[in-house]
Scaffold this active site. Structure first.
Site, PDB file in Angstrom:
ATOM      1  N   LYS A  34      -6.659  -4.922  -3.012  1.00 31.59           N
ATOM      2  CA  LYS A  34      -7.253  -5.561  -1.845  1.00 31.59           C
ATOM      3  C   LYS A  34      -8.288  -4.629  -1.210  1.00 31.59           C
ATOM      4  O   LYS A  34      -8.021  -3.445  -1.045  1.00 31.59           O
ATOM      5  CB  LYS A  34      -6.173  -5.960  -0.835  1.00 31.59           C
ATOM      6  CG  LYS A  34      -5.344  -4.814  -0.285  1.00 31.59           C
ATOM      7  CD  LYS A  34      -4.200  -5.375   0.541  1.00 31.59           C
ATOM      8  CE  LYS A  34      -3.448  -4.332   1.317  1.00 31.59           C
ATOM      9  NZ  LYS A  34      -4.180  -3.590   2.315  1.00 31.59           N
ATOM     10  N   CYS A  49      -1.919  -2.564   7.855  1.00 34.52           N
ATOM     11  CA  CYS A  49      -1.882  -3.487   6.705  1.00 34.52           C
ATOM     12  C   CYS A  49      -0.639  -4.377   6.665  1.00 34.52           C
ATOM     13  O   CYS A  49      -0.712  -5.524   6.215  1.00 34.52           O
ATOM     14  CB  CYS A  49      -2.066  -2.706   5.414  1.00 34.52           C
ATOM     15  SG  CYS A  49      -3.746  -2.061   5.292  1.00 34.52           S
ATOM     16  N   ASP A  98       0.787  -1.254   0.000  1.00 38.72           N
ATOM     17  CA  ASP A  98       0.000   0.000   0.000  1.00 38.72           C
ATOM     18  C   ASP A  98       0.813   1.296   0.000  1.00 38.72           C
ATOM     19  O   ASP A  98       0.435   2.259   0.701  1.00 38.72           O
ATOM     20  CB  ASP A  98      -0.959   0.008   1.201  1.00 38.72           C
ATOM     21  CG  ASP A  98      -1.922  -1.155   1.197  1.00 38.72           C
ATOM     22  OD1 ASP A  98      -1.913  -1.940   0.252  1.00 38.72           O
ATOM     23  OD2 ASP A  98      -2.687  -1.281   2.181  1.00 38.72           O
ATOM     24  N   LYS A 115      -7.549  -4.892   4.969  1.00 37.22           N
ATOM     25  CA  LYS A 115      -6.233  -4.537   5.496  1.00 37.22           C
ATOM     26  C   LYS A 115      -5.207  -5.628   5.146  1.00 37.22           C
ATOM     27  O   LYS A 115      -4.078  -5.324   4.804  1.00 37.22           O
ATOM     28  CB  LYS A 115      -6.303  -4.329   7.016  1.00 37.22           C
ATOM     29  CG  LYS A 115      -7.323  -3.267   7.453  1.00 37.22           C
ATOM     30  CD  LYS A 115      -7.110  -1.934   6.771  1.00 37.22           C
ATOM     31  CE  LYS A 115      -8.148  -0.906   7.204  1.00 37.22           C
ATOM     32  NZ  LYS A 115      -8.136   0.289   6.314  1.00 37.22           N
ATOM     33  N   GLN A 141       8.095 -13.748  21.150  1.00 36.96           N
ATOM     34  CA  GLN A 141       7.841 -15.173  21.398  1.00 36.96           C
ATOM     35  C   GLN A 141       8.517 -16.062  20.346  1.00 36.96           C
ATOM     36  O   GLN A 141       7.892 -16.955  19.756  1.00 36.96           O
ATOM     37  CB  GLN A 141       6.336 -15.437  21.419  1.00 36.96           C
ATOM     38  CG  GLN A 141       5.593 -14.621  22.476  1.00 36.96           C
ATOM     39  CD  GLN A 141       4.101 -14.854  22.406  1.00 36.96           C
ATOM     40  OE1 GLN A 141       3.621 -15.932  22.753  1.00 36.96           O
ATOM     41  NE2 GLN A 141       3.382 -13.850  21.961  1.00 36.96           N
ATOM     42  N   GLU A 143      -4.623  -0.844  -1.298  1.00 38.33           N
ATOM     43  CA  GLU A 143      -5.912  -0.940  -0.616  1.00 38.33           C
ATOM     44  C   GLU A 143      -6.899  -0.028  -1.337  1.00 38.33           C
ATOM     45  O   GLU A 143      -6.572   1.128  -1.630  1.00 38.33           O
ATOM     46  CB  GLU A 143      -5.792  -0.499   0.859  1.00 38.33           C
ATOM     47  CG  GLU A 143      -7.137  -0.581   1.582  1.00 38.33           C
ATOM     48  CD  GLU A 143      -7.069  -0.207   3.065  1.00 38.33           C
ATOM     49  OE1 GLU A 143      -5.961  -0.104   3.618  1.00 38.33           O
ATOM     50  OE2 GLU A 143      -8.153  -0.013   3.649  1.00 38.33           O
ATOM     51  N   VAL A 195       3.193   0.372   4.250  1.00 40.44           N
ATOM     52  CA  VAL A 195       2.467   1.111   5.296  1.00 40.44           C
ATOM     53  C   VAL A 195       1.056   0.545   5.476  1.00 40.44           C
ATOM     54  O   VAL A 195       0.481   0.009   4.532  1.00 40.44           O
ATOM     55  CB  VAL A 195       2.383   2.615   4.930  1.00 40.44           C
ATOM     56  CG1 VAL A 195       3.767   3.213   4.874  1.00 40.44           C
ATOM     57  CG2 VAL A 195       1.638   2.869   3.612  1.00 40.44           C
ATOM     58  N   THR A 196       0.518   0.688   6.673  1.00 39.49           N
ATOM     59  CA  THR A 196       1.222   1.107   7.878  1.00 39.49           C
ATOM     60  C   THR A 196       1.641  -0.130   8.668  1.00 39.49           C
ATOM     61  O   THR A 196       1.017  -1.178   8.542  1.00 39.49           O
ATOM     62  CB  THR A 196       0.333   2.006   8.778  1.00 39.49           C
ATOM     63  OG1 THR A 196      -0.822   1.245   9.187  1.00 39.49           O
ATOM     64  CG2 THR A 196      -0.130   3.247   8.051  1.00 39.49           C
TER      65      THR A 196
HETATM   66  C1  C5J Z   1      -3.018   0.546   5.629  1.00 34.69           C
HETATM   67  C2  C5J Z   1      -4.755   1.730   6.798  1.00 34.69           C
HETATM   68  N1  C5J Z   1      -2.532   0.353   4.413  1.00 34.69           N
HETATM   69  N2  C5J Z   1      -3.981   2.116   7.781  1.00 34.69           N
HETATM   70  N3  C5J Z   1      -4.281   1.045   5.726  1.00 34.69           N
HETATM   71  O1  C5J Z   1      -2.344   0.315   6.610  1.00 34.69           O
HETATM   72  O2  C5J Z   1      -5.940   2.005   6.814  1.00 34.69           O
END
Ligand code: C5J
Length: 225
Positions: free
Chosen positions: A134, A167, A29, A137, A207, A77, A162-163
């Site tokens: 997509k 995502c 994204d 997320k 972990q 996205e 990002v972020t």
């Molecule tokens: C992504 C969002 N790409 N933060 N989307 O992380 O809405």
């Protein structure tokens, strides 16, 4: 490079060894809607400049991957122009006066085909690089990403974009459940909230690497030499 053609990268919680033939760079994204003023990110009240430090490290990593002819996949996205894949809950979330599908300075917000939905020029996909659209997320939900990876024999992923906590994290978790090993270079991911970035990375490598591995682009690029 190791004698068997694999590459070992210093990482946390321990080194990450990958076979470049079966490892794809998955860039999540890096769209104008998230990284430039006037898009979805800013509409949600975020300072988009927070994400821009991820561009240079991604550029370097992408150039290295391309120079070696290794697999590159990009995601975006966004939603169909008729918003048929936009859940009503996502449309109204945030109670913002402007929401997904409405007109903004870069066209309709988070809608496929609009300027804001496009990938930033610096990382623009090249012919032959898959671009996954997509609606959610995670990059696996309601997409053909898993089929593409299986058809290409990909077993490991270097995930950037990002972020970090939304995502990237969701995609790494989805990938992990499908049996992929994921390495996340920390400086190639970013968040509007530095503390979420830090915690997002911690969650991945905690972990014993519950979802994957974390390194950085300098270390990864050095391992490729
Ligand atoms: C992504 C969002 N790409 N933060 N989307 O992380 O809405």
């Amino acid at each position: 490079m190791n004698i068997d053609g694999t590459i070992t990268v210093p990482a946390e919680p321990y080194e990450f060894t990958f076979n470049p033939e079966t490892c794809a760079l998955l860039i999540i994204d890096m769209q104008r809607d998230f990284l430039e003023p006037g898009g979805f990110g800013e509409m949600l009240g975020n300072d988009v400049s927070q994400l821009r430090s991820t561009i240079e490290p991604n550029k370097k990593l992408l150039a290295a991957w391309r120079a070696r002819g290794w697999s590159v996949i990009h995601t975006r996205e966004g939603h169909r122009p008729d918003l048929g894949c936009l859940p009503p809950a996502k449309k109204i979330r945030g109670r913002s006066p402007t929401s997904i599908g409405d007109h903004g300075p870069m066209g309709r917000i988070l809608v496929r085909g609009e300027e804001g939905h496009d990938i930033i020029q610096e990382l623009y996909p090249k012919f032959g690089e898959a671009v996954i659209d997509k609606p959610g997320k995670g990059a696996f939900y309601a997409t053909d990403l898993h089929a593409i990876l299986m058809n290409r024999g990909i077993k490991q992923l270097v995930v950037t974009g990002v972020t970090t906590e939304v995502c990237v994290n969701t995609t790494v978790r989805e990938a992990n459940d499908r049996g992929y090993d994921c390495l996340v270079p920390s400086d190639c991911c970013g968040s509007y909230y530095p503390e979420f970035h830090e915690m997002g990375l911690k969650m991945i490598k905690a972990q014993g690497g519950i979802f994957g591995w974390v390194s950085d682009s300098t270390t990864l690029l050095a391992a490729l030499e």
